[in-house]
Design a protein around this motif. Structure first.
Motif, short mmCIF file in Angstrom:
data_model
loop_
_atom_site.label_atom_id
_atom_site.label_comp_id
_atom_site.label_asym_id
_atom_site.label_seq_id
_atom_site.Cartn_x
_atom_site.Cartn_y
_atom_site.Cartn_z
N SER A 103 0.96 -1.49 0.07
CA SER A 103 -0.16 0.01 0.10
C SER A 103 0.99 1.16 -0.06
CB SER A 103 -0.78 0.18 1.46
OG SER A 103 -1.80 -1.07 1.30
N LYS A 104 0.18 2.17 -0.79
CA LYS A 104 1.19 3.48 -0.61
C LYS A 104 0.44 4.55 0.40
CE LYS A 104 3.03 3.22 -5.08
NZ LYS A 104 3.92 1.96 -4.92
N GLY A 105 1.25 5.65 0.69
CA GLY A 105 0.46 6.58 1.40
C GLY A 105 1.37 6.42 2.90
N GLN A 106 0.90 7.66 3.77
CA GLN A 106 1.59 7.97 4.91
C GLN A 106 1.15 6.86 5.83
OE1 GLN A 106 2.91 11.06 6.30
NE2 GLN A 106 3.52 11.68 4.05
N LEU A 107 1.68 6.68 6.76
CA LEU A 107 1.11 5.88 8.26
C LEU A 107 0.36 6.68 9.03
CD1 LEU A 107 4.42 4.13 9.18
CD2 LEU A 107 2.69 2.97 8.01
N PRO A 108 -0.51 6.20 9.73
CA PRO A 108 -1.32 6.73 10.58
C PRO A 108 -0.63 7.42 11.61
CG PRO A 108 -1.67 4.55 11.10
CD PRO A 108 -0.78 4.51 9.80
N PHE A 109 -0.67 8.90 11.90
CA PHE A 109 0.33 9.67 12.83
C PHE A 109 -0.46 10.30 13.86
CE2 PHE A 109 4.24 11.05 14.36
CZ PHE A 109 4.05 12.33 15.03
N SER A 110 -1.81 10.38 13.91
CA SER A 110 -2.60 10.99 15.00
C SER A 110 -2.91 9.95 16.22
CB SER A 110 -4.00 11.31 14.36
OG SER A 110 -4.89 11.82 15.52
N THR A 111 -3.01 10.50 17.31
CA THR A 111 -3.33 9.75 18.55
C THR A 111 -4.61 9.66 18.78
OG1 THR A 111 -3.00 11.75 20.05
CG2 THR A 111 -0.87 10.32 19.85
N ASP A 112 -5.53 10.70 18.01
CA ASP A 112 -6.67 10.75 18.53
C ASP A 112 -7.67 9.31 18.05
OD1 ASP A 112 -6.45 13.38 18.96
OD2 ASP A 112 -7.00 14.10 17.25
N TRP A 113 -7.16 8.66 17.19
CA TRP A 113 -7.90 7.30 16.78
C TRP A 113 -7.86 6.35 18.03
CZ3 TRP A 113 -6.55 2.10 16.44
CH2 TRP A 113 -7.59 1.42 15.72
N PHE A 114 -6.74 6.58 18.61
CA PHE A 114 -6.97 5.47 19.74
C PHE A 114 -7.69 5.82 20.99
CE2 PHE A 114 -2.78 5.35 17.61
CZ PHE A 114 -2.59 3.75 17.35
N MET A 115 -8.28 7.15 20.88
CA MET A 115 -8.98 7.72 21.99
C MET A 115 -10.53 7.38 21.63
SD MET A 115 -6.98 9.02 24.28
CE MET A 115 -5.72 7.66 23.74
N THR A 116 -11.02 6.91 20.69
CA THR A 116 -12.45 6.87 20.43
C THR A 116 -12.74 5.56 20.93
OG1 THR A 116 -11.79 5.81 18.22
CG2 THR A 116 -12.44 8.19 18.27
N TRP A 117 -14.08 5.38 21.30
CA TRP A 117 -14.61 4.23 22.15
C TRP A 117 -13.89 2.77 21.71
CZ3 TRP A 117 -18.24 0.32 22.07
CH2 TRP A 117 -18.71 -0.44 23.14
N GLN A 118 -14.43 2.19 20.69
CA GLN A 118 -13.84 0.93 20.36
C GLN A 118 -12.47 0.72 20.20
OE1 GLN A 118 -16.17 -2.31 18.30
NE2 GLN A 118 -17.79 -0.78 17.75
N PRO A 119 -11.95 1.66 19.32
CA PRO A 119 -10.57 1.46 19.23
C PRO A 119 -9.70 1.67 20.32
CG PRO A 119 -11.20 2.86 17.40
CD PRO A 119 -12.55 2.67 18.38
N ASN A 120 -9.92 2.36 21.59
CA ASN A 120 -9.44 2.64 22.71
C ASN A 120 -9.47 1.20 23.46
OD1 ASN A 120 -9.68 3.21 25.73
ND2 ASN A 120 -8.17 4.30 24.75
N ILE A 121 -10.67 0.57 23.52
CA ILE A 121 -10.63 -0.91 24.33
C ILE A 121 -9.74 -1.81 23.25
CG2 ILE A 121 -11.99 -2.70 24.57
CD1 ILE A 121 -14.40 -0.49 24.58
N HIS A 122 -9.71 -1.86 21.94
CA HIS A 122 -8.68 -2.84 21.47
C HIS A 122 -7.44 -2.50 21.59
CE1 HIS A 122 -11.48 -5.15 18.80
NE2 HIS A 122 -12.40 -4.49 19.28
N ALA A 123 -7.10 -1.18 21.57
CA ALA A 123 -5.54 -0.56 21.77
C ALA A 123 -5.16 -0.84 23.10
CB ALA A 123 -5.55 0.79 21.43
#
Length: 192
Positions: free
Chosen positions: A54-74
């Motif tokens: 895949s091309k493109g940038q890697l995710p860089f924001s910490t905000d994704w980890f703060m939303t409800w389900q992603p936070n539980i998984h993280a």
């Protein structure tokens, strides 16, 4: 005289790269975690996955980890990672790989779709190492959850103990589901 590379070291690097590719890691992760050249990694990626990376940038924001389900998984992943970090003598990337494999096993055992890619898991560890994210203990359940470092730990309540209003209401297959108030009341009544 030029120092020759160790064949065993190179074999370990290739094995690590193949494992990461099979887990779905982006090429930038492979570049960062191995000493193999870009050209070799590109050929290896195409050979193992059967397609171009895949091309493109890697995710860089910490905000994704703060939303409800992603936070539980993280938080699940990071708790596994921290445990392995304390109890084993693995290199950092091998700890990430093993923790991610265990995370995948746990989500599968619970019938959940994994929300965390190996690339996001790798990035999460980097965020924690750089002090951009941390783990905070929930004052209700005692679990440790991914938070911003400036979170006030004295009053922190996790997303499982205090879910947002719409949390778990979706009917998406493999998503976390929160029991409705009626089913919780019924379960409480049955337990009494």
């Amino acid at each position: 005289m030029a120092r020759s590379k160790s064949i065993l070291t190179e074999a370990r690097q290739i094995e690590r790269a193949v494992t990461l590719i099979n887990l779905g890691a982006r090429l930038q992760v492979l570049e960062s975690e191995t000493d193999l050249s870009y050209e070799r990694l590109l050929r290896l990626y195409k050979e193992v996955s059967g397609k171009s990376p895949s091309k493109g940038q890697l995710p860089f924001s910490t905000d994704w980890f703060m939303t409800w389900q992603p936070n539980i998984h993280a938080s699940l992943f990071l708790n596994i990672h921290e445990y392995l970090n304390k109890t084993s003598e693995l290199e950092e990337i091998d700890t990430v790989i093993k923790a991610y494999q265990l995370y995948m096993e746990q989500t599968a055992a619970q019938g959940l779709e994994p929300m965390l890619s190996v690339t996001r898991a790798w990035r999460l560890v980097k965020f924690v190492d750089n002090g951009m994210l941390t783990m905070t203990k929930c004052t209700k359940c005692g679990g440790h959850y991914v938070t911003h470092p400036h979170e006030i730990a004295k009053h922190f309540v996790c997303g499982l103990c205090n879910p947002p209003a719409r949390a778990g209401k979706g009917r998406q297959a493999g998503a976390l589901q929160m029991p409705s108030a009626a089913s919780r009341q019924l379960a409480n009544h049955a337990a009494a």
